[in-house]
Design a protein around this motif. Structure first.
Motif, mmCIF file in Angstrom:
data_model
loop_
_atom_site.group_PDB
_atom_site.id
_atom_site.type_symbol
_atom_site.label_atom_id
_atom_site.label_comp_id
_atom_site.label_asym_id
_atom_site.label_seq_id
_atom_site.Cartn_x
_atom_site.Cartn_y
_atom_site.Cartn_z
ATOM 1 N N PRO A 97 0.832 -1.218 0.000
ATOM 2 C CA PRO A 97 0.000 0.000 0.000
ATOM 3 C C PRO A 97 0.861 1.260 0.000
ATOM 4 C CG PRO A 97 0.096 -0.917 2.203
ATOM 5 C CD PRO A 97 0.794 -1.907 1.303
ATOM 6 N N LEU A 98 0.362 2.300 -0.657
ATOM 7 C CA LEU A 98 0.993 3.616 -0.594
ATOM 8 C C LEU A 98 0.279 4.432 0.471
ATOM 9 C CD1 LEU A 98 1.477 4.427 -4.384
ATOM 10 C CD2 LEU A 98 3.080 3.355 -2.783
ATOM 11 N N LEU A 99 1.041 5.106 1.316
ATOM 12 C CA LEU A 99 0.502 5.821 2.468
ATOM 13 C C LEU A 99 0.933 7.283 2.439
ATOM 14 C CD1 LEU A 99 1.644 3.137 5.076
ATOM 15 C CD2 LEU A 99 -0.568 3.223 3.918
ATOM 16 N N ALA A 136 -5.371 2.861 -7.201
ATOM 17 C CA ALA A 136 -3.984 3.004 -7.638
ATOM 18 C C ALA A 136 -3.013 3.190 -6.478
ATOM 19 C CB ALA A 136 -3.854 4.192 -8.594
ATOM 20 N N ALA A 137 -3.530 3.269 -5.249
ATOM 21 C CA ALA A 137 -2.672 3.513 -4.082
ATOM 22 C C ALA A 137 -2.062 2.219 -3.575
ATOM 23 C CB ALA A 137 -3.466 4.202 -2.984
ATOM 24 N N ALA A 138 -1.448 1.494 -4.453
ATOM 25 C CA ALA A 138 -0.731 0.267 -4.108
ATOM 26 C C ALA A 138 0.180 -0.050 -5.277
ATOM 27 C CB ALA A 138 -1.694 -0.886 -3.854
ATOM 28 N N ARG A 139 1.265 -0.704 -4.990
ATOM 29 C CA ARG A 139 2.139 -1.134 -6.070
ATOM 30 C C ARG A 139 2.673 -2.515 -5.737
ATOM 31 N NH1 ARG A 139 7.667 2.550 -5.550
ATOM 32 N NH2 ARG A 139 8.237 1.916 -3.437
ATOM 33 N N THR A 140 2.742 -3.347 -6.745
ATOM 34 C CA THR A 140 3.200 -4.714 -6.555
ATOM 35 C C THR A 140 4.722 -4.735 -6.493
ATOM 36 O OG1 THR A 140 1.285 -5.597 -7.722
ATOM 37 C CG2 THR A 140 3.188 -7.048 -7.474
ATOM 38 N N THR A 142 4.232 13.597 2.454
ATOM 39 C CA THR A 142 4.917 12.814 1.423
ATOM 40 C C THR A 142 4.290 11.432 1.345
ATOM 41 O OG1 THR A 142 7.109 12.279 0.518
ATOM 42 C CG2 THR A 142 6.739 11.747 2.833
ATOM 43 N N VAL A 143 4.369 10.829 0.177
ATOM 44 C CA VAL A 143 3.850 9.473 -0.030
ATOM 45 C C VAL A 143 4.960 8.478 0.271
ATOM 46 C CG1 VAL A 143 2.868 7.856 -1.696
ATOM 47 C CG2 VAL A 143 2.227 10.271 -1.780
ATOM 48 N N LEU A 174 7.579 8.444 -5.951
ATOM 49 C CA LEU A 174 6.706 8.735 -4.813
ATOM 50 C C LEU A 174 6.818 10.215 -4.438
ATOM 51 C CD1 LEU A 174 7.157 5.515 -2.666
ATOM 52 C CD2 LEU A 174 5.540 5.973 -4.498
ATOM 53 N N GLY A 175 6.586 10.514 -3.164
ATOM 54 C CA GLY A 175 6.675 11.899 -2.711
ATOM 55 C C GLY A 175 5.368 12.639 -2.773
#
Length: 300
Positions: free
Chosen positions: A166-168, A261-265, A238-239, A205-206
């Protein structure tokens, strides 16, 4: 008709054991959509449904039970092979050239190195962007690499997913969003961002970018410590990826982004590895599962 895969068999096996796709996803460190996708692929390969869907979960069909019986044999055989390879590796310490993107170097890769320290004599490391790491693997300069981008992968390169990360949003403890568990992209409009570049499309990111608005880059900082230091003093948001959570200061507040889209494999790529490489990949899987659990605990 498709083909059965090892990843798919593991997912089918875990779904049958837990009686739930969502529980299987949590146990394996995947998103529920990733588990559903693997089940769909296995059902396509089988040519029939493998599970009956009920309000309280799932139950294997007759076809599912047949596949499970064979999955136990296949996965059990692989486990025996891995044990024998582990024993061989234990007798012959090896060198493994490993690459990874920067935040994977924070906890995922170090934990995997620690777990295999008695079996690997040396683990030369290379940090870089995913495209450069994939190129290094393709040219034989790395044995394997942990990456997030798997576009333009050479045909002879294998890809094994480790986790859906997950992107936070990282914010100061007194930030208006600090007490929230999640936010929508619309709620991020007007945030001041700390990113690695003013070119949002090219930075890692960021800043969160939305089709309806462009982010305001308040500070440019490529170093992760600098970014987090600016966040902690309230200079912006920041992400951050979930796998970086274990090395973030406890005072930093983390918020989920409510968007598909708030996740990346995160995956590992290689061109075929020996027993030492297989041992390390298994350690990566274990470390990835532990990190996914830590992220869930931090965000409660």
């Amino acid at each position: 008709m498709g083909e059965f895969t090892i990843v798919g068999l593991r997912v089918v096996q875990e779904a049958a054991r837990s009686g739930s796709f969502s529980t299987a996803a949590e146990n394996l460190g995947y998103t529920q959509s990733a588990v559903s996708r693997q089940i769909a692929l296995m059902e396509q390969a089988a040519g029939r449904a493998l599970f009956e869907r009920h309000a309280r979960g799932v139950r294997a069909t007759d076809a599912g039970r047949i596949l499970l019986r064979h999955a136990e044999t296949v996965l059990g055989g692989l486990g025996s092979a891995r044990q024998e390879l582990d024993e061989l590796t234990a007798r012959t310490p090896a060198t493994l050239r490993v690459g990874a993107f920067s935040t994977a170097m924070a906890a995922l890769v170090p934990r995997s190195i620690a777990a295999t320290a008695s079996r690997l004599a040396r683990v030369p490391l290379r940090e870089g962007t995913s495209p450069r790491l994939v190129s290094a693997v393709a040219r034989g300069r790395l044995d394997l690499a942990v990456v997030t981008e798997t576009r333009n992968i050479p045909a002879d390169t294998e890809i094994e997913p480790l986790l859906d990360d997950p992107l936070l949003i990282a914010v100061a403890p007194d930030h208006p969003l600090a007490d929230r568990t999640s936010v929508t992209p619309a709620q991020l409009r007007g945030e001041r961002w700390i990113a690695g570049s003013t070119e949002v499309s090219g930075t890692l990111l960021g800043a969160w970018r939305d089709a309806a608005w462009e982010p305001e880059i308040a500070f440019v900082a490529r170093d992760w410590f600098a970014k987090i230091g600016l966040v902690a003093t309230g200079m912006g948001s920041t992400v951050v990826p979930g796998i970086a959570v274990p090395v973030l200061p406890p005072g930093i507040a983390l918020v989920r982004i409510d968007h598909p889209a708030a996740a990346r494999t995160t995956s590992v790529v290689h061109r075929g590895v020996d027993s030492a490489g297989q041992v390390f990949i298994e350690a990566l899987r274990d470390a990835a599962a532990d990190l996914a659990a830590e992220v869930r605990h931090r965000l409660r």
